[in-house]
Scaffold this active site. Structure first.
Site, short mmCIF file in Angstrom:
data_model
loop_
_atom_site.label_atom_id
_atom_site.label_comp_id
_atom_site.label_asym_id
_atom_site.label_seq_id
_atom_site.Cartn_x
_atom_site.Cartn_y
_atom_site.Cartn_z
N GLY A 49 0.77 -1.24 0.00
CA GLY A 49 0.00 0.00 0.00
C GLY A 49 0.80 1.29 0.00
O GLY A 49 0.23 2.36 0.17
N ASP A 82 -6.53 -10.63 -9.43
CA ASP A 82 -5.40 -10.85 -10.33
C ASP A 82 -5.56 -9.92 -11.53
O ASP A 82 -6.57 -10.00 -12.24
CB ASP A 82 -5.41 -12.32 -10.76
N LYS A 145 5.92 -0.38 -13.92
CA LYS A 145 7.27 -0.91 -13.71
C LYS A 145 7.54 -2.08 -14.66
O LYS A 145 6.67 -2.89 -14.94
CB LYS A 145 7.42 -1.39 -12.27
#
Length: 202
Positions: A49, A82, A145
């Protein structure tokens, strides 16, 4: 032991952030002005978080998604799911149809084999962008990323045509030995993305 010698690890502890990764988003936001007060932010791969905490501090409303559980954060709606699965996308849309910013600091399970980890991270980045194409508003911002390797230029070429500003960036808080880098896209061309989706379905 590595974390115990790490400046950002101790800064995170001191300031109450859940991970040192918080400083990566703080630094990227300072550089690129990604999040502004009142924005709706979708944080993919959010647990524990750290990025959600930063987004809330910046005045955003946050929907956080992760396959792993996450302790509640005030101002954050958490979805356990997911990001590679269609039902997770549908749940994201059920909370809000469009978002101002989509972030993904998601990482694959690390195997320790450079090429495998690189390719897994490429797949994960594409999954994040698939969600962004569906829910990111026109003109919105996207950060994801990826681990560096042979497919990184192909990924950049895939993503760049959908943004007015685009570049790879490594924030100061990334560990020097890390292979991670972030694609930063600003000014999402939503209508171009929608045409691309429709063409792919024909």
């Amino acid at each position: 032991m590595r974390d115990r010698r790490d400046y950002y690890y101790w800064q995170a502890k001191k300031l109450g952030y859940r991970s040192r990764a918080s400083f990566k988003l703080i630094q990227m936001n300072r550089t690129f002005k990604l999040i502004k007060e009142g924005d709706w932010v979708l944080d993919l791969g959010a647990s524990p978080g750290g990025w959600s905490q930063v987004a809330v501090e910046l005045g955003a409303k946050v929907v956080a998604v992760d396959i792993n559980p996450m302790e509640p954060i005030e101002g954050v709606h958490f979805i356990r799911g997911d990001i590679t699965r269609e039902e997770t996308l549908e749940e994201i849309k059920s909370v809000r149809r469009y978002y101002d910013v989509v972030l993904s600091d998601a990482s694959p399970k690390i195997s320790g084999k450079w090429t495998i980890d690189h390719l897994l991270s490429i797949d994960l980045a594409r999954s994040a962008f698939k969600i962004a194409r569906e829910v990111l508003k026109d003109g919105g911002n996207f950060v994801v990323k990826v681990f560096q390797g042979e497919e990184i230029q192909n990924l950049f070429n895939e993503f760049k045509r959908f943004f007015r500003f685009k570049k790879f960036h490594s924030p100061k808080a990334s560990r020097k030995q890390s292979a991670e880098i972030y694609f930063v896209g600003k000014g999402f061309k939503r209508f171009k993305a929608q045409r691309n989706i429709q063409q792919s379905r024909v």
